[in-house]
Design a protein around this motif. Sequence first.
Motif, PDB file in Angstrom:
ATOM      1  N   LEU A 264       7.624   6.741  13.377  1.00  0.00           N
ATOM      2  CA  LEU A 264       6.755   5.675  13.218  1.00  0.00           C
ATOM      3  C   LEU A 264       5.220   6.238  12.660  1.00  0.00           C
ATOM      4  CD1 LEU A 264       7.457   2.956  15.759  1.00  0.00           C
ATOM      5  CD2 LEU A 264       8.514   3.408  13.428  1.00  0.00           C
ATOM      6  N   SER A 265       5.085   6.995  11.719  1.00  0.00           N
ATOM      7  CA  SER A 265       3.961   7.625  11.090  1.00  0.00           C
ATOM      8  C   SER A 265       3.269   6.638  10.400  1.00  0.00           C
ATOM      9  CB  SER A 265       4.348   9.014  10.418  1.00  0.00           C
ATOM     10  OG  SER A 265       5.092   8.429   9.207  1.00  0.00           O
ATOM     11  N   VAL A 266       1.779   7.106  10.433  1.00  0.00           N
ATOM     12  CA  VAL A 266       1.152   6.114   9.235  1.00  0.00           C
ATOM     13  C   VAL A 266       1.466   6.194   8.053  1.00  0.00           C
ATOM     14  CG1 VAL A 266      -1.371   5.668   8.093  1.00  0.00           C
ATOM     15  CG2 VAL A 266      -1.125   6.635  10.653  1.00  0.00           C
ATOM     16  N   LYS A 267       2.131   7.312   7.426  1.00  0.00           N
ATOM     17  CA  LYS A 267       2.640   7.375   6.016  1.00  0.00           C
ATOM     18  C   LYS A 267       3.887   6.414   5.955  1.00  0.00           C
ATOM     19  CE  LYS A 267       4.594  10.501   2.655  1.00  0.00           C
ATOM     20  NZ  LYS A 267       4.867  11.715   2.247  1.00  0.00           N
ATOM     21  N   ASN A 268       4.912   6.265   6.729  1.00  0.00           N
ATOM     22  CA  ASN A 268       6.014   5.711   6.782  1.00  0.00           C
ATOM     23  C   ASN A 268       5.695   4.246   7.084  1.00  0.00           C
ATOM     24  OD1 ASN A 268       7.621   7.859   6.510  1.00  0.00           O
ATOM     25  ND2 ASN A 268       8.142   8.244   8.691  1.00  0.00           N
ATOM     26  N   LEU A 269       4.849   3.957   7.890  1.00  0.00           N
ATOM     27  CA  LEU A 269       4.558   2.548   7.947  1.00  0.00           C
ATOM     28  C   LEU A 269       3.576   1.850   6.878  1.00  0.00           C
ATOM     29  CD1 LEU A 269       3.367   2.761  11.841  1.00  0.00           C
ATOM     30  CD2 LEU A 269       5.261   1.454  10.896  1.00  0.00           C
ATOM     31  N   GLU A 270       2.748   2.799   6.327  1.00  0.00           N
ATOM     32  CA  GLU A 270       2.150   2.052   4.800  1.00  0.00           C
ATOM     33  C   GLU A 270       3.242   2.057   3.838  1.00  0.00           C
ATOM     34  OE1 GLU A 270      -2.302   4.101   4.893  1.00  0.00           O
ATOM     35  OE2 GLU A 270      -0.583   5.276   4.131  1.00  0.00           O
ATOM     36  N   GLU A 271       4.261   2.679   3.806  1.00  0.00           N
ATOM     37  CA  GLU A 271       5.241   2.601   2.734  1.00  0.00           C
ATOM     38  C   GLU A 271       6.194   1.504   3.069  1.00  0.00           C
ATOM     39  OE1 GLU A 271       7.245   6.221   2.762  1.00  0.00           O
ATOM     40  OE2 GLU A 271       5.868   7.526   1.625  1.00  0.00           O
ATOM     41  N   LEU A 272       6.389   1.151   4.431  1.00  0.00           N
ATOM     42  CA  LEU A 272       6.986   0.079   4.689  1.00  0.00           C
ATOM     43  C   LEU A 272       6.385  -1.335   4.497  1.00  0.00           C
ATOM     44  CD1 LEU A 272       9.511  -1.239   6.158  1.00  0.00           C
ATOM     45  CD2 LEU A 272       8.337  -0.990   8.323  1.00  0.00           C
ATOM     46  N   LEU A 273       5.020  -1.279   4.571  1.00  0.00           N
ATOM     47  CA  LEU A 273       4.196  -2.329   4.299  1.00  0.00           C
ATOM     48  C   LEU A 273       3.992  -2.910   3.066  1.00  0.00           C
ATOM     49  CD1 LEU A 273       2.230  -4.520   5.469  1.00  0.00           C
ATOM     50  CD2 LEU A 273       0.407  -2.714   5.026  1.00  0.00           C
ATOM     51  N   LYS A 274       4.009  -1.835   2.069  1.00  0.00           N
ATOM     52  CA  LYS A 274       3.987  -1.880   0.617  1.00  0.00           C
ATOM     53  C   LYS A 274       5.439  -2.460   0.201  1.00  0.00           C
ATOM     54  CE  LYS A 274       1.044   2.043  -0.289  1.00  0.00           C
ATOM     55  NZ  LYS A 274       0.954   3.468  -0.689  1.00  0.00           N
ATOM     56  N   ARG A 275       6.355  -2.035   0.914  1.00  0.00           N
ATOM     57  CA  ARG A 275       8.019  -2.709   0.315  1.00  0.00           C
ATOM     58  C   ARG A 275       7.735  -4.031   0.730  1.00  0.00           C
ATOM     59  NH1 ARG A 275       9.645   2.312   2.222  1.00  0.00           N
ATOM     60  NH2 ARG A 275      10.683   1.319   4.077  1.00  0.00           N
ATOM     61  N   LYS A 276       7.307  -4.460   2.052  1.00  0.00           N
ATOM     62  CA  LYS A 276       7.358  -5.622   2.602  1.00  0.00           C
ATOM     63  C   LYS A 276       6.496  -6.816   1.827  1.00  0.00           C
ATOM     64  CE  LYS A 276      10.116  -5.546   6.107  1.00  0.00           C
ATOM     65  NZ  LYS A 276      11.323  -6.165   6.353  1.00  0.00           N
ATOM     66  N   GLU A 277       5.331  -6.204   1.202  1.00  0.00           N
ATOM     67  CA  GLU A 277       4.523  -7.044   0.414  1.00  0.00           C
ATOM     68  C   GLU A 277       4.696  -6.791  -1.335  1.00  0.00           C
ATOM     69  OE1 GLU A 277       0.598  -6.095   1.945  1.00  0.00           O
ATOM     70  OE2 GLU A 277       0.876  -7.342   3.615  1.00  0.00           O
ATOM     71  N   ASN A 278       5.754  -6.222  -1.373  1.00  0.00           N
ATOM     72  CA  ASN A 278       5.987  -5.930  -2.932  1.00  0.00           C
ATOM     73  C   ASN A 278       4.989  -5.570  -3.689  1.00  0.00           C
ATOM     74  OD1 ASN A 278       8.799  -7.424  -2.696  1.00  0.00           O
ATOM     75  ND2 ASN A 278       7.817  -9.168  -2.478  1.00  0.00           N
ATOM     76  N   ARG A 279       4.367  -4.417  -3.176  1.00  0.00           N
ATOM     77  CA  ARG A 279       3.282  -3.822  -3.897  1.00  0.00           C
ATOM     78  C   ARG A 279       3.588  -2.625  -4.455  1.00  0.00           C
ATOM     79  NH1 ARG A 279      -0.989  -2.413  -0.766  1.00  0.00           N
ATOM     80  NH2 ARG A 279      -0.256  -2.846   0.972  1.00  0.00           N
ATOM     81  N   GLY A 280       2.964  -1.918  -5.480  1.00  0.00           N
ATOM     82  CA  GLY A 280       3.322  -0.826  -5.926  1.00  0.00           C
ATOM     83  C   GLY A 280       2.598   0.374  -5.079  1.00  0.00           C
ATOM     84  N   GLY A 281       2.061   1.381  -5.995  1.00  0.00           N
ATOM     85  CA  GLY A 281       1.744   2.759  -5.294  1.00  0.00           C
ATOM     86  C   GLY A 281       0.305   2.759  -4.824  1.00  0.00           C
ATOM     87  N   GLU A 282      -0.418   1.433  -4.953  1.00  0.00           N
ATOM     88  CA  GLU A 282      -1.725   1.498  -4.407  1.00  0.00           C
ATOM     89  C   GLU A 282      -1.662   1.762  -3.066  1.00  0.00           C
ATOM     90  OE1 GLU A 282      -0.865  -2.728  -4.162  1.00  0.00           O
ATOM     91  OE2 GLU A 282      -0.136  -1.169  -5.364  1.00  0.00           O
ATOM     92  N   ILE A 283      -3.104   2.399  -2.568  1.00  0.00           N
ATOM     93  CA  ILE A 283      -3.068   2.659  -1.111  1.00  0.00           C
ATOM     94  C   ILE A 283      -3.579   1.401  -0.430  1.00  0.00           C
ATOM     95  CG2 ILE A 283      -3.722   5.156  -1.549  1.00  0.00           C
ATOM     96  CD1 ILE A 283      -6.795   4.214  -1.095  1.00  0.00           C
ATOM     97  N   ILE A 284      -3.444   1.207   0.812  1.00  0.00           N
ATOM     98  CA  ILE A 284      -3.514   0.024   1.667  1.00  0.00           C
ATOM     99  C   ILE A 284      -5.059  -0.142   1.883  1.00  0.00           C
ATOM    100  CG2 ILE A 284      -3.553  -0.739   3.932  1.00  0.00           C
ATOM    101  CD1 ILE A 284      -0.859   0.297   4.266  1.00  0.00           C
ATOM    102  N   SER A 285      -5.969   0.836   1.813  1.00  0.00           N
ATOM    103  CA  SER A 285      -7.246   0.616   2.205  1.00  0.00           C
ATOM    104  C   SER A 285      -7.981   1.497   1.116  1.00  0.00           C
ATOM    105  CB  SER A 285      -7.954   1.208   3.351  1.00  0.00           C
ATOM    106  OG  SER A 285      -7.168   0.798   4.476  1.00  0.00           O
ATOM    107  N   PRO A 286      -7.889   0.756  -0.404  1.00  0.00           N
ATOM    108  CA  PRO A 286      -8.542   1.469  -1.102  1.00  0.00           C
ATOM    109  C   PRO A 286     -10.039   1.427  -1.155  1.00  0.00           C
ATOM    110  CG  PRO A 286      -7.913  -0.588  -2.108  1.00  0.00           C
ATOM    111  CD  PRO A 286      -7.484  -0.432  -0.718  1.00  0.00           C
ATOM    112  N   ARG A 287     -10.807   2.480  -1.782  1.00  0.00           N
ATOM    113  CA  ARG A 287     -12.005   2.590  -1.954  1.00  0.00           C
ATOM    114  C   ARG A 287     -12.559   2.079  -3.307  1.00  0.00           C
ATOM    115  NH1 ARG A 287     -13.663   8.696  -0.771  1.00  0.00           N
ATOM    116  NH2 ARG A 287     -13.175   8.825   1.517  1.00  0.00           N
TER     117      ARG A 287
END
Length: 236
Positions: free
Chosen positions: A175-198
């Motif tokens: 349960l790393s930040v990277k794996n959890l971020e990737e899971l969230l992107k899949r759940k929200e049907n998003r592409g490769g953008e980061i979760i907290s973009p600048r």
Amino acid sequence: MSKKTEFQALDLISAYSEKKKNPSHLELSQIFPNPTQPRLIGRDDTTDLVPSMERLGLIEPILVRKDKGKYLIVAGERRYRAAIKLGWKEIPAIVTDANEDVCYEMSLAENEKRKNLNPWEVGKAIQFLRKEKRKTAEEVSELLGYSGRYVKQLSSIARLDQRSVMELMISGKPLSVKNLEELLKRKENRGGEIISPRVAPGSGRISINLGKLSGKVRDNFLKELSLLKKKYGINE
């Protein structure tokens, strides 16, 4: 990773360290788990504690606060549960007079110090502090010693439901930040953008003129826009 190895909340626990020399002994029937405990996964697992406590006793007392004639656990819920399994009638405990909010921060600090929390649980704790305790992002960052960016990352991860997090853990992935971020992107049907973009200067807002749309089309558009904002956690 943008986080410090030490954080300010630890002094909340160390402030009561002198009481560990002469802790009280409380009956287990008087003690209750705290419903707002930051630890959400594995809080019932005492397989590693029961043998050592049976052999050595309790090395470190639990920390509790008095609330309406009973004692709520601030730190040491697994030690408490292990004591129940061992059939103990009482347990060494430090009784703190700190208020509920400070006790929550102490519990978060104690769990994080012991590396008991995964990033999703820390994110949930941050979410609780922000929404329920009305703390600002800056206050949370100062409390935990995290950068503002890391706090945003963890807050985003907290949008995951517990079932999804458990499924990831069962799959064998950490349960790393990277794996959890990737899971969230899949759940929200998003592409490769980061979760907290600048957000680049001047690109944070989009203006749309709805004046030329008919009433029904406009209502449908606003309904879909509302769903998108909810899905991606946009509050504005």
